[in-house]
Design a protein around this motif. Structure first.
Motif, PDB file in Angstrom:
ATOM      1  N   VAL B  26     -16.892  -9.414  -8.724  1.00 33.01           N
ATOM      2  CA  VAL B  26     -16.979  -9.540  -7.241  1.00 33.01           C
ATOM      3  C   VAL B  26     -15.701  -9.960  -6.424  1.00 33.01           C
ATOM      4  N   PHE B  27     -15.483  -8.931  -5.500  1.00 34.41           N
ATOM      5  CA  PHE B  27     -14.573  -9.350  -4.322  1.00 34.41           C
ATOM      6  C   PHE B  27     -15.042  -9.947  -3.064  1.00 34.41           C
ATOM      7  N   ASP B  28     -14.659 -11.233  -2.920  1.00 37.98           N
ATOM      8  CA  ASP B  28     -15.362 -11.864  -1.979  1.00 37.98           C
ATOM      9  C   ASP B  28     -14.257 -12.371  -0.895  1.00 37.98           C
ATOM     10  N   ASP B  29     -14.270 -11.617   0.347  1.00 36.04           N
ATOM     11  CA  ASP B  29     -13.523 -11.653   1.384  1.00 36.04           C
ATOM     12  C   ASP B  29     -11.965 -11.432   1.165  1.00 36.04           C
ATOM     13  N   VAL B  30     -11.650 -10.620   0.061  1.00 35.51           N
ATOM     14  CA  VAL B  30     -10.204 -10.506  -0.212  1.00 35.51           C
ATOM     15  C   VAL B  30      -9.322 -10.103   0.649  1.00 35.51           C
ATOM     16  N   VAL B  31      -8.401 -10.727   0.986  1.00 31.43           N
ATOM     17  CA  VAL B  31      -7.329 -10.190   1.839  1.00 31.43           C
ATOM     18  C   VAL B  31      -5.820 -10.436   0.882  1.00 31.43           C
ATOM     19  N   LYS B  32      -5.133  -9.178   1.022  1.00 32.35           N
ATOM     20  CA  LYS B  32      -3.801  -9.275   0.556  1.00 32.35           C
ATOM     21  C   LYS B  32      -2.842  -8.789   1.327  1.00 32.35           C
ATOM     22  N   ARG B  33      -1.964  -9.700   1.645  1.00 31.25           N
ATOM     23  CA  ARG B  33      -0.757  -9.322   2.349  1.00 31.25           C
ATOM     24  C   ARG B  33       0.525  -9.179   1.678  1.00 31.25           C
ATOM     25  N   PHE B  34       1.498  -8.472   1.992  1.00 28.52           N
ATOM     26  CA  PHE B  34       3.004  -8.488   1.418  1.00 28.52           C
ATOM     27  C   PHE B  34       3.690  -8.632   2.734  1.00 28.52           C
ATOM     28  N   GLY B  35       4.024  -9.995   3.160  1.00 28.86           N
ATOM     29  CA  GLY B  35       4.826 -10.085   4.165  1.00 28.86           C
ATOM     30  C   GLY B  35       3.866 -10.050   5.427  1.00 28.86           C
ATOM     31  N   SER B  59      -2.669   7.432  -0.227  1.00 25.56           N
ATOM     32  CA  SER B  59      -1.605   6.492  -0.816  1.00 25.56           C
ATOM     33  C   SER B  59      -1.462   5.411   0.229  1.00 25.56           C
ATOM     34  N   GLY B  60      -1.379   4.033  -0.477  1.00 23.18           N
ATOM     35  CA  GLY B  60      -1.200   3.131   0.770  1.00 23.18           C
ATOM     36  C   GLY B  60      -2.451   2.448   1.371  1.00 23.18           C
ATOM     37  N   SER B  61      -3.503   2.937   0.627  1.00 19.51           N
ATOM     38  CA  SER B  61      -4.901   2.471   1.190  1.00 19.51           C
ATOM     39  C   SER B  61      -5.334   1.287   0.316  1.00 19.51           C
ATOM     40  N   GLY B  62      -4.423   0.744  -0.612  1.00 24.10           N
ATOM     41  CA  GLY B  62      -5.024  -0.479  -1.010  1.00 24.10           C
ATOM     42  C   GLY B  62      -5.379  -0.428  -2.382  1.00 24.10           C
ATOM     43  N   LYS B  63      -5.730   0.938  -2.949  1.00 22.85           N
ATOM     44  CA  LYS B  63      -6.362   1.159  -4.302  1.00 22.85           C
ATOM     45  C   LYS B  63      -5.861   0.399  -5.521  1.00 22.85           C
ATOM     46  N   THR B  64      -4.624   0.935  -5.701  1.00 21.79           N
ATOM     47  CA  THR B  64      -3.866  -0.043  -6.676  1.00 21.79           C
ATOM     48  C   THR B  64      -3.640  -1.454  -6.546  1.00 21.79           C
ATOM     49  N   THR B  65      -3.467  -2.133  -5.410  1.00 19.14           N
ATOM     50  CA  THR B  65      -3.585  -3.425  -5.218  1.00 19.14           C
ATOM     51  C   THR B  65      -4.730  -3.970  -5.854  1.00 19.14           C
ATOM     52  N   ILE B  66      -5.674  -3.371  -5.467  1.00 18.97           N
ATOM     53  CA  ILE B  66      -7.217  -3.880  -6.032  1.00 18.97           C
ATOM     54  C   ILE B  66      -6.931  -4.236  -7.559  1.00 18.97           C
ATOM     55  N   THR B  72      -4.094  -9.697 -12.403  1.00 19.84           N
ATOM     56  CA  THR B  72      -3.295 -10.951 -11.892  1.00 19.84           C
ATOM     57  C   THR B  72      -1.834 -10.606 -11.927  1.00 19.84           C
ATOM     58  N   LEU B  73      -1.626  -9.404 -11.709  1.00 17.34           N
ATOM     59  CA  LEU B  73      -0.280  -8.975 -11.347  1.00 17.34           C
ATOM     60  C   LEU B  73       0.164  -9.347 -10.012  1.00 17.34           C
ATOM     61  N   GLU B  74      -0.683  -9.406  -9.199  1.00 18.61           N
ATOM     62  CA  GLU B  74      -0.445  -9.912  -7.794  1.00 18.61           C
ATOM     63  C   GLU B  74      -1.208 -11.288  -7.554  1.00 18.61           C
ATOM     64  N   LYS B  75      -0.774 -11.846  -6.418  1.00 15.17           N
ATOM     65  CA  LYS B  75      -1.393 -13.168  -6.168  1.00 15.17           C
ATOM     66  C   LYS B  75      -2.190 -12.683  -4.919  1.00 15.17           C
ATOM     67  N   ILE B  76      -3.474 -13.373  -5.016  1.00 19.69           N
ATOM     68  CA  ILE B  76      -4.351 -12.990  -3.714  1.00 19.69           C
ATOM     69  C   ILE B  76      -3.985 -13.871  -2.700  1.00 19.69           C
ATOM     70  N   THR B  77      -4.097 -13.253  -1.444  1.00 19.52           N
ATOM     71  CA  THR B  77      -3.832 -14.091  -0.104  1.00 19.52           C
ATOM     72  C   THR B  77      -4.762 -14.887   0.223  1.00 19.52           C
ATOM     73  N   GLU B  78      -5.938 -14.379   0.572  1.00 21.83           N
ATOM     74  CA  GLU B  78      -7.317 -15.151   0.832  1.00 21.83           C
ATOM     75  C   GLU B  78      -8.158 -14.297   0.172  1.00 21.83           C
TER      76      GLU B  78
END
Lengths: 242, 278
Positions: B26-35, B59-66, B72-78
């Motif tokens: 479940v992705f619950d209100d997930v926000v990821k920001r880079f800067g 590309s750049g639409s955030g698929k890979t980031t998901i 856990t290669l990236e830290k979730i922002t919110e």
């Protein structure tokens, strides 16, 4: 020539001391370089700070001054006298270890980030990642610079005669003073230093070749003393491998 | 940074949200920001056990980031990611949730495996070692058993005879098939596939996709797949999510998304990739 042959046993004794100093210094430098180098790659600030302090302090002090300090100042301060040989090894190891730590740190940081990500995806711990993936790959990167440091350390042992260790330089010096044959006395030292260096270079090259083979890279061919004796064509046709 | 009103620590988190659900992810209100760049913008979606979901979009639409957030290669922002009814990006502390520690992740991350665009095989190991080291050291699988399993998996990906080769001796397609075997050796419940054919020469793509089709047909592994191979997405997935600018623009079963897309963004995206394909 007779002069040298008659005194060869003395020279060899001196060379043996130089070799012991080199091996001891290298062993200590290697352990320190690995320890502080790995510490320098940890994300937490404290181990990184400790590593930086070690590197900056011992890289900044001349090995000779450090050696004098160990041999002459430390006994005055603590009343405890180190064996001269041990003091020399300590000073050389601490000094070269500081350079080595920087090599280890930068080699670890040069391992591609994607490799680390693959270890995360396989849920390896930090320790497993270092041992199984990062260090074996960084190793190949460290070796060429380590080779230079080993030679540097071996040559730096020449100053130990100043604290009274009877190494190769000390023997040559004695010989010159007792016989007045300055030119010949030092030629003996030249030759032996050169031979020791060649053995070290050869050993380091074997290690490098093995490390590259483990990474599935074609090892660079030739070099060193063997190249001039090889027909030029043999080197080029075999270089491609499979 | 703009003040946010959905920070995990301020708001009493709906600790029930992910755990009530039958969903595996479940992705619950997930926000990821880079800067200043917002890559994922208040994303909500869930994946059922055994479901195969394809993420498409420019590309750049955030698929890979998901996928990278899940691995856990990236830290979730919110927001919070839940896996199997437990918080995954976070852990419980008192009434609320805090960012997961490495120890917490180590205990849970083994449910998830990932195959990367650039394969990321370990060059210091043979094919066999690439496959067995993690099961032996992480799962504690006996070496004999891990070896047998490695042989089976290599047969599955059609590379049985390459078990003692070095990664550098293999083609890109072969390396990627080894990488798939390596991920499967950990017996993950969830397999993340990040553009696994994008780095391959065209003639090698089919071999890799055939292996993945086989995995999809013969196992019930939950798959999240980012791909530009539309025919593969159509054949294999139960559901397609079309991403645009960090949000889900459209979702539905593959027949609908590819056969009768409703959103203009989906239509124009499909037109552009299909033009390139044929």
């Amino acid at each position: 020539m007779d002069f040298l042959i008659q005194r060869l046993p003395l020279y060899l004794d001196g060379a043996w001391v130089t070799i012991q100093l080199t091996i001891g210094g290298c062993a200590l430098a290697f352990v320190l370089a690995m320890f502080f180098g790995i510490m320098g790659t940890i994300r937490h600030w404290l181990p990184r700070a400790i590593s930086t302090v070690y590197v900056e302090v011992f890289r900044g002090i001349a090995a000779l001054v450090l050696m004098f300090w160990m041999a002459f100042a430390l006994p005055q301060l603590s009343g405890f006298r180190l064996d001269d040989m041990f003091a020399a090894i300590l000073a050389l190891g601490l000094n070269v270890g500081a350079y080595g730590a920087e090599v280890v740190r930068s080699s670890i940081n040069a391992v591609p980030k994607a490799q680390v990500e693959a270890t995360v995806a396989l849920n390896l711990s930090w320790f497993q990642r270092m041992r199984l993936v990062v260090l074996p790959q960084a190793w190949a990167q460290m070796l060429p610079t380590f080779g230079n440091l080993v030679i540097e350390l071996m040559k730096a042992t020449a100053v130990v005669y100043l604290i009274g260790v009877a190494d190769l330089t000390a023997i040559a010096q004695n010989m010159r003073e007792s016989t007045g044959e300055t030119v010949i006395a030092f030629i003996g030292a030249f030759v032996l230093y050169y031979l020791i260096a060649q053995v070290l270079i050869f050993g380091m090259r074997l290690l490098e070749r093995r490390a590259n083979r483990k990474l599935g890279r074609t090892p660079p061919r030739g070099g060193g003393m063997r190249l001039p004796f090889k027909p030029a064509s043999a080197g080029t046709t075999q270089a491609g491998g499979i | 940074m703009p003040p946010s009103d959905t920070t995990v620590n301020e708001e009493p988190q709906g600790v029930g949200d992910g755990s009530q659900d039958q969903s595996l992810i479940v992705f619950d209100d997930v926000v990821k920001r880079f800067g200043d760049l917002t890559v994922l913008d208040d994303l909500n979606f869930s994946v059922a056990p055994g479901e195969r979901v394809t993420l498409i979009g420019p590309s750049g639409s955030g698929k890979t980031t998901i996928l990278r957030l899940l691995m856990t290669l990236e830290k979730i922002t919110e927001g919070v990611i839940w896996v199997g009814g437990e918080p995954f990006s976070h852990m419980r502390r008192g009434q609320g949730l805090v960012h997961a520690s490495e120890g917490y992740l180590r205990a849970r991350r083994k449910r998830i495996g990932m195959v990367f665009q650039q394969f990321n095989l370990f060059p210091n190991m043979t094919v066999r070692q690439n496959i067995i080291e993690a099961p032996v050291h992480v799962l504690g699988t006996p070496k004999d058993e891990a070896n047998t399993r490695a042989e089976e998996l290599l047969d599955l990906v059609g590379l049985g005879e390459k078990i003692d080769a070095h990664p550098t001796q293999l083609s890109g397609g072969q390396q990627q098939r080894v990488a798939i075997a390596r991920a499967l050796a950990m017996q993950p419940e969830i397999l993340l596939l990040d553009e696994v054919t994008s780095a391959l020469d065209p003639e090698l793509v089919a071999g890799v996709l055939d292996v993945l089709r086989e995995v999809a047909e013969t196992t019930d592994i939950t798959m999240l797949c980012v791909t530009h191979e539309m025919s593969f997405a159509r054949d294999v997935s139960h559901r397609v999510l079309m991403f645009d600018q960090g949000r889900i623009a459209e979702e539905g079963p593959p027949e609908q998304i590819f056969g009768d897309p409703r959103e203009d963004r989906t239509k124009s995206f499909l037109r552009s990739v299909l033009d390139n394909d044929f």
